[in-house]
Design an enzyme around this catalytic site. Structure first.
Site, PDB file in Angstrom:
ATOM      1  N   GLY A   1      19.065  39.330  51.505  1.00  0.00           N
ATOM      2  CA  GLY A   1      19.615  39.734  50.021  1.00  0.00           C
ATOM      3  C   GLY A   1      19.405  38.909  48.799  1.00  0.00           C
TER       4      GLY A   1
ATOM      5  N   GLY B   1      17.432  38.925  47.163  1.00  0.00           N
ATOM      6  CA  GLY B   1      16.298  39.107  45.603  1.00  0.00           C
ATOM      7  C   GLY B   1      14.969  39.057  46.185  1.00  0.00           C
ATOM      8  N   LYS B   2      14.206  38.382  47.351  1.00  0.00           N
ATOM      9  CA  LYS B   2      12.826  38.879  47.789  1.00  0.00           C
ATOM     10  C   LYS B   2      12.144  39.383  46.543  1.00  0.00           C
ATOM     11  CE  LYS B   2      13.769  37.557  51.773  1.00  0.00           C
ATOM     12  NZ  LYS B   2      15.046  38.106  51.516  1.00  0.00           N
ATOM     13  N   SER B   3      12.310  41.055  47.704  1.00  0.00           N
ATOM     14  CA  SER B   3      12.264  41.446  47.264  1.00  0.00           C
ATOM     15  C   SER B   3      12.032  42.643  45.515  1.00  0.00           C
ATOM     16  CB  SER B   3      12.277  43.543  47.690  1.00  0.00           C
ATOM     17  OG  SER B   3      12.967  43.499  49.799  1.00  0.00           O
ATOM     18  N   TYR B   4      12.893  41.937  45.333  1.00  0.00           N
ATOM     19  CA  TYR B   4      13.265  41.991  43.559  1.00  0.00           C
ATOM     20  C   TYR B   4      11.832  41.399  42.627  1.00  0.00           C
ATOM     21  CZ  TYR B   4      15.175  42.556  38.771  1.00  0.00           C
ATOM     22  OH  TYR B   4      15.643  42.440  37.404  1.00  0.00           O
TER      23      TYR B   4
ATOM     24  N   ASP C   1       5.891  40.005  50.744  1.00  0.00           N
ATOM     25  CA  ASP C   1       7.828  40.367  50.317  1.00  0.00           C
ATOM     26  C   ASP C   1       7.970  39.821  52.116  1.00  0.00           C
ATOM     27  OD1 ASP C   1      10.691  40.457  50.676  1.00  0.00           O
ATOM     28  OD2 ASP C   1      10.384  42.529  49.411  1.00  0.00           O
TER      29      ASP C   1
ATOM     30  N   GLY D   1      14.006  39.134  55.513  1.00  0.00           N
ATOM     31  CA  GLY D   1      14.845  37.732  54.703  1.00  0.00           C
ATOM     32  C   GLY D   1      16.036  37.740  56.309  1.00  0.00           C
TER      33      GLY D   1
END
Length: 267
Positions: free
Chosen positions: A65, A67-70, A211, A214
């Site tokens: 959550g 924000g890695k993928s973002y 990516d 998490g």
């Protein structure tokens, strides 16, 4: 250490780890860091090195959550590091004015889910690929799809298809939690022709844009059943990655005894 041999802190614009701290401080003081700024600090130097013939890798690591993928893929018009890196590579190719130099770009996308490798460009047939070790080229994934692309639009369509095939699930901390580590690979081959000598020379570089899933605690995510098993596998693999990085850091010190790098502890 930067490929030039200099300390990473002495290279202008390079040092993803140190810059990540700046981003955290920015958030703490209520300022906003844009996707473009993240790319300029973290992505652009690696892309420049790849265009110079060096391999490169960018990891997005952190709690679920965060924000890695973002940051890596982006959302909607807010493009992340991966699409921006692809765009910059093709921009540089389009700006090439040397008639004796040609470029070939190939892309692959895979995920590692529960220690199994899955080809995201061919998710049904490539559901459990094997990792091999070549004596000269190093580790690679056997039978992984590698698509040749000639422009950004083609690679963008591939990214979109691969992203849709990713393994995601909802947890108490993240509605679209990545349940696998995703690796987007770009292989850039530059061919320079020496007409006088009658020969051509290839220069190939690989960039890995990763990516990671998490890290998570069961208490925070409320995971049970399959989600709990996935979380345990994610945490174990991230610990293995940390152990590898730690061993490599120790081995970089010539005054210390060499230690085994536990690459085989996790896919």
């Amino acid at each position: 250490v930067h490929p030039s041999g200099r300390s990473i802190d002495s290279v202008d614009g390079v040092g993803a780890l140190s810059h990540s701290y700046h981003f955290e401080l920015d958030r703490a003081f209520g300022e906003t860091t844009t996707q473009e700024e993240v790319y300029e600090y973290v992505g652009r130097p690696v892309v420049c090195d790849v265009l110079d013939g060096y391999n490169g890798t960018i990891f997005a690591y952190g709690q679920t959550g965060a924000g890695k993928s973002y940051s890596m893929m982006g959302y909607g018009e807010d493009k992340g590091i991966i699409p921006m890196a692809c765009k910059r590579i093709f921009d540089r190719i389009a700006a090439n004015e040397d008639d004796q130099t040609s470029f070939k770009v190939e892309a692959s996308m895979l995920e590692i889910y529960m220690e199994k490798v899955r080809d995201l460009f061919n998710p049904v047939a490539g559901a459990n690929l094997k990792i091999r070790n070549h004596p000269k080229k190093g580790f690679y994934v056997d039978d992984l799809t590698r698509n040749a692309v000639s422009n950004y639009e083609q690679i963008d369509l591939l990214m979109e298809a691969g992203t849709k095939a990713r393994t995601v699930a909802s947890t108490a901390m993240n509605a679209t939690s990545s349940r696998a580590h995703t690796i987007f690979q770009i292989m850039l081959t530059q061919t320079k022709v020496d007409a006088a000598a009658g020969k051509a020379t290839d220069k190939t570089a690989l960039i890995n844009l990763i990516d990671l899933a998490g890290s998570e605690r069961q208490k925070g995510t409320g995971a049970t059943g399959d989600r709990l098993k996935e979380g345990s596998a994610i945490n174990l693999s991230l610990s293995s990655l940390g152990n590898c990085i730690s061993a490599l850091a120790k081995n970089s010190d010539p005054s210390k005894k060499k230690t085994r790098v536990p690459y085989r502890d996790s896919a």
